[in-house]
Design a protein around this motif. Structure first.
Motif, PDB file in Angstrom:
ATOM      1  N   LEU A 105      12.891  19.786 -25.371  1.00  0.00           N
ATOM      2  CA  LEU A 105      13.923  18.891 -25.909  1.00  0.00           C
ATOM      3  C   LEU A 105      14.191  17.706 -24.971  1.00  0.00           C
ATOM      4  O   LEU A 105      15.310  17.558 -24.452  1.00  0.00           O
ATOM      5  CB  LEU A 105      15.225  19.673 -26.128  1.00  0.00           C
ATOM      6  N   PRO A 106      13.216  16.847 -24.746  1.00  0.00           N
ATOM      7  CA  PRO A 106      13.426  15.757 -23.785  1.00  0.00           C
ATOM      8  C   PRO A 106      14.500  14.757 -24.221  1.00  0.00           C
ATOM      9  O   PRO A 106      15.222  14.221 -23.384  1.00  0.00           O
ATOM     10  CB  PRO A 106      12.056  15.089 -23.676  1.00  0.00           C
ATOM     11  N   LYS A 107      14.632  14.511 -25.507  1.00  0.00           N
ATOM     12  CA  LYS A 107      15.667  13.571 -25.979  1.00  0.00           C
ATOM     13  C   LYS A 107      17.061  14.130 -25.727  1.00  0.00           C
ATOM     14  O   LYS A 107      17.982  13.399 -25.380  1.00  0.00           O
ATOM     15  CB  LYS A 107      15.485  13.257 -27.468  1.00  0.00           C
ATOM     16  N   PHE A 108      17.226  15.454 -25.916  1.00  0.00           N
ATOM     17  CA  PHE A 108      18.506  16.083 -25.633  1.00  0.00           C
ATOM     18  C   PHE A 108      18.845  15.945 -24.149  1.00  0.00           C
ATOM     19  O   PHE A 108      19.981  15.625 -23.784  1.00  0.00           O
ATOM     20  CB  PHE A 108      18.473  17.563 -26.035  1.00  0.00           C
ATOM     21  N   VAL A 109      17.872  16.185 -23.290  1.00  0.00           N
ATOM     22  CA  VAL A 109      18.084  16.063 -21.848  1.00  0.00           C
ATOM     23  C   VAL A 109      18.429  14.623 -21.491  1.00  0.00           C
ATOM     24  O   VAL A 109      19.317  14.371 -20.672  1.00  0.00           O
ATOM     25  CB  VAL A 109      16.841  16.547 -21.073  1.00  0.00           C
ATOM     26  N   GLU A 110      17.744  13.677 -22.123  1.00  0.00           N
ATOM     27  CA  GLU A 110      17.983  12.264 -21.845  1.00  0.00           C
ATOM     28  C   GLU A 110      19.410  11.848 -22.205  1.00  0.00           C
ATOM     29  O   GLU A 110      20.016  11.040 -21.508  1.00  0.00           O
ATOM     30  CB  GLU A 110      16.978  11.412 -22.620  1.00  0.00           C
ATOM     31  N   THR A 111      19.960  12.398 -23.273  1.00  0.00           N
ATOM     32  CA  THR A 111      21.315  12.025 -23.668  1.00  0.00           C
ATOM     33  C   THR A 111      22.378  12.898 -23.004  1.00  0.00           C
ATOM     34  O   THR A 111      23.493  12.438 -22.753  1.00  0.00           O
ATOM     35  CB  THR A 111      21.487  12.113 -25.196  1.00  0.00           C
ATOM     36  N   ALA A 112      22.067  14.157 -22.712  1.00  0.00           N
ATOM     37  CA  ALA A 112      23.062  15.062 -22.135  1.00  0.00           C
ATOM     38  C   ALA A 112      23.240  14.861 -20.631  1.00  0.00           C
ATOM     39  O   ALA A 112      24.345  15.042 -20.118  1.00  0.00           O
ATOM     40  CB  ALA A 112      22.687  16.507 -22.418  1.00  0.00           C
ATOM     41  N   ASP A 120      12.549  -7.980  -9.755  1.00  0.00           N
ATOM     42  CA  ASP A 120      13.807  -8.259 -10.428  1.00  0.00           C
ATOM     43  C   ASP A 120      14.434  -6.943 -10.900  1.00  0.00           C
ATOM     44  O   ASP A 120      13.738  -6.014 -11.291  1.00  0.00           O
ATOM     45  CB  ASP A 120      13.536  -9.186 -11.609  1.00  0.00           C
ATOM     46  N   HIS A 121      15.740  -6.907 -10.887  1.00  0.00           N
ATOM     47  CA  HIS A 121      16.489  -5.700 -11.262  1.00  0.00           C
ATOM     48  C   HIS A 121      16.246  -5.316 -12.714  1.00  0.00           C
ATOM     49  O   HIS A 121      16.108  -4.140 -13.046  1.00  0.00           O
ATOM     50  CB  HIS A 121      17.981  -5.947 -11.015  1.00  0.00           C
ATOM     51  N   ARG A 122      16.165  -6.296 -13.596  1.00  0.00           N
ATOM     52  CA  ARG A 122      15.941  -6.001 -15.021  1.00  0.00           C
ATOM     53  C   ARG A 122      14.545  -5.442 -15.264  1.00  0.00           C
ATOM     54  O   ARG A 122      14.356  -4.595 -16.125  1.00  0.00           O
ATOM     55  CB  ARG A 122      16.187  -7.243 -15.862  1.00  0.00           C
ATOM     56  N   ASP A 123      13.561  -5.907 -14.525  1.00  0.00           N
ATOM     57  CA  ASP A 123      12.203  -5.386 -14.668  1.00  0.00           C
ATOM     58  C   ASP A 123      12.138  -3.919 -14.247  1.00  0.00           C
ATOM     59  O   ASP A 123      11.501  -3.108 -14.919  1.00  0.00           O
ATOM     60  CB  ASP A 123      11.218  -6.206 -13.844  1.00  0.00           C
ATOM     61  N   LEU A 124      12.786  -3.578 -13.154  1.00  0.00           N
ATOM     62  CA  LEU A 124      12.809  -2.193 -12.692  1.00  0.00           C
ATOM     63  C   LEU A 124      13.544  -1.309 -13.696  1.00  0.00           C
ATOM     64  O   LEU A 124      13.084  -0.218 -14.024  1.00  0.00           O
ATOM     65  CB  LEU A 124      13.468  -2.094 -11.318  1.00  0.00           C
ATOM     66  N   HIS A 125      14.684  -1.785 -14.205  1.00  0.00           N
ATOM     67  CA  HIS A 125      15.441  -1.012 -15.196  1.00  0.00           C
ATOM     68  C   HIS A 125      14.613  -0.798 -16.463  1.00  0.00           C
ATOM     69  O   HIS A 125      14.588   0.299 -17.015  1.00  0.00           O
ATOM     70  CB  HIS A 125      16.754  -1.734 -15.533  1.00  0.00           C
ATOM     71  N   SER A 126      13.917  -1.832 -16.915  1.00  0.00           N
ATOM     72  CA  SER A 126      13.071  -1.719 -18.099  1.00  0.00           C
ATOM     73  C   SER A 126      11.917  -0.744 -17.851  1.00  0.00           C
ATOM     74  O   SER A 126      11.595   0.078 -18.713  1.00  0.00           O
ATOM     75  CB  SER A 126      12.524  -3.087 -18.472  1.00  0.00           C
ATOM     76  N   PHE A 127      11.315  -0.823 -16.674  1.00  0.00           N
ATOM     77  CA  PHE A 127      10.216   0.076 -16.337  1.00  0.00           C
ATOM     78  C   PHE A 127      10.684   1.532 -16.324  1.00  0.00           C
ATOM     79  O   PHE A 127      10.033   2.414 -16.883  1.00  0.00           O
ATOM     80  CB  PHE A 127       9.624  -0.291 -14.973  1.00  0.00           C
ATOM     81  N   LEU A 128      11.825   1.786 -15.670  1.00  0.00           N
ATOM     82  CA  LEU A 128      12.342   3.160 -15.602  1.00  0.00           C
ATOM     83  C   LEU A 128      12.735   3.674 -16.989  1.00  0.00           C
ATOM     84  O   LEU A 128      12.536   4.840 -17.294  1.00  0.00           O
ATOM     85  CB  LEU A 128      13.527   3.232 -14.646  1.00  0.00           C
ATOM     86  N   HIS A 129      13.287   2.791 -17.822  1.00  0.00           N
ATOM     87  CA  HIS A 129      13.656   3.213 -19.166  1.00  0.00           C
ATOM     88  C   HIS A 129      12.414   3.577 -19.977  1.00  0.00           C
ATOM     89  O   HIS A 129      12.409   4.563 -20.716  1.00  0.00           O
ATOM     90  CB  HIS A 129      14.450   2.122 -19.871  1.00  0.00           C
ATOM     91  N   ASP A 130      11.340   2.814 -19.820  1.00  0.00           N
ATOM     92  CA  ASP A 130      10.096   3.103 -20.532  1.00  0.00           C
ATOM     93  C   ASP A 130       9.413   4.361 -19.985  1.00  0.00           C
ATOM     94  O   ASP A 130       8.767   5.101 -20.726  1.00  0.00           O
ATOM     95  CB  ASP A 130       9.130   1.925 -20.431  1.00  0.00           C
ATOM     96  N   ALA A 131       9.566   4.618 -18.691  1.00  0.00           N
ATOM     97  CA  ALA A 131       8.899   5.754 -18.059  1.00  0.00           C
ATOM     98  C   ALA A 131       9.732   7.035 -18.121  1.00  0.00           C
ATOM     99  O   ALA A 131       9.250   8.085 -17.722  1.00  0.00           O
ATOM    100  CB  ALA A 131       8.586   5.427 -16.602  1.00  0.00           C
ATOM    101  N   LEU A 132      10.961   6.952 -18.633  1.00  0.00           N
ATOM    102  CA  LEU A 132      11.856   8.111 -18.617  1.00  0.00           C
ATOM    103  C   LEU A 132      11.289   9.345 -19.306  1.00  0.00           C
ATOM    104  O   LEU A 132      11.365  10.446 -18.745  1.00  0.00           O
ATOM    105  CB  LEU A 132      13.217   7.736 -19.202  1.00  0.00           C
ATOM    106  N   PRO A 133      10.691   9.250 -20.495  1.00  0.00           N
ATOM    107  CA  PRO A 133      10.126  10.466 -21.104  1.00  0.00           C
ATOM    108  C   PRO A 133       9.038  11.117 -20.254  1.00  0.00           C
ATOM    109  O   PRO A 133       8.962  12.346 -20.172  1.00  0.00           O
ATOM    110  CB  PRO A 133       9.558   9.973 -22.440  1.00  0.00           C
ATOM    111  N   ILE A 134       8.241  10.305 -19.587  1.00  0.00           N
ATOM    112  CA  ILE A 134       7.189  10.840 -18.725  1.00  0.00           C
ATOM    113  C   ILE A 134       7.811  11.524 -17.509  1.00  0.00           C
ATOM    114  O   ILE A 134       7.389  12.615 -17.114  1.00  0.00           O
ATOM    115  CB  ILE A 134       6.216   9.720 -18.300  1.00  0.00           C
ATOM    116  N   LEU A 135       8.843  10.901 -16.923  1.00  0.00           N
ATOM    117  CA  LEU A 135       9.504  11.495 -15.765  1.00  0.00           C
ATOM    118  C   LEU A 135      10.204  12.798 -16.134  1.00  0.00           C
ATOM    119  O   LEU A 135      10.208  13.750 -15.351  1.00  0.00           O
ATOM    120  CB  LEU A 135      10.498  10.498 -15.162  1.00  0.00           C
ATOM    121  N   ILE A 136      10.794  12.855 -17.321  1.00  0.00           N
ATOM    122  CA  ILE A 136      11.427  14.092 -17.777  1.00  0.00           C
ATOM    123  C   ILE A 136      10.373  15.184 -17.948  1.00  0.00           C
ATOM    124  O   ILE A 136      10.589  16.339 -17.565  1.00  0.00           O
ATOM    125  CB  ILE A 136      12.222  13.856 -19.078  1.00  0.00           C
TER     126      ILE A 136
END
Length: 105
Positions: free
Chosen positions: A63-70, A1-17
């Motif tokens: 600064l991963p949060k800065f990268v995530e928002t910028a 499902d599209h929402r599951d993938l979006h949720s997974f990527l959002h949760d994994a974003l700090p690790i990917l950064i």
């Protein structure tokens, strides 16, 4: 499902950064280790690219949060892909032309 993938990527974003930060920092350090020349010709582009990679990698790690928002603000503009592509094309053309031309002795 599209929402599951979006949720997974959002949760994994700090690790990917962090992973992309480590890879970018490693690439920049490798470039600087092999080619660190402050000259007044085309070779300085390689050094500048190495430093750009080091700075980008450190920003992602420190600064991963800065990268995530910028990043969305920088890359979501209508001309972002065109400008980035043009810069990469010009730098690549300069490096290809200068790197493969015969050396005048």
């Amino acid at each position: 499902d599209h929402r599951d993938l979006h949720s997974f990527l959002h949760d994994a974003l700090p690790i990917l950064i962090a992973i992309s930060g480590m890879a970018t920092l490693l690439a920049g350090l490798a470039i600087l280790n092999a080619h660190h020349a402050w000259t007044s010709d085309w070779r300085v582009l390689v050094t500048l690219i190495g430093w750009l990679f080091v700075i980008a990698g450190l920003l992602r790690l420190i600064l991963p949060k800065f990268v995530e928002t910028a990043a969305p603000a920088v890359y979501s503009g209508p001309a972002a892909e065109i400008v980035a592509g043009a810069i990469i094309l010009v730098v690549g053309a300069i490096l290809s032309f200068a790197g493969y031309r015969p050396i005048n002795t």
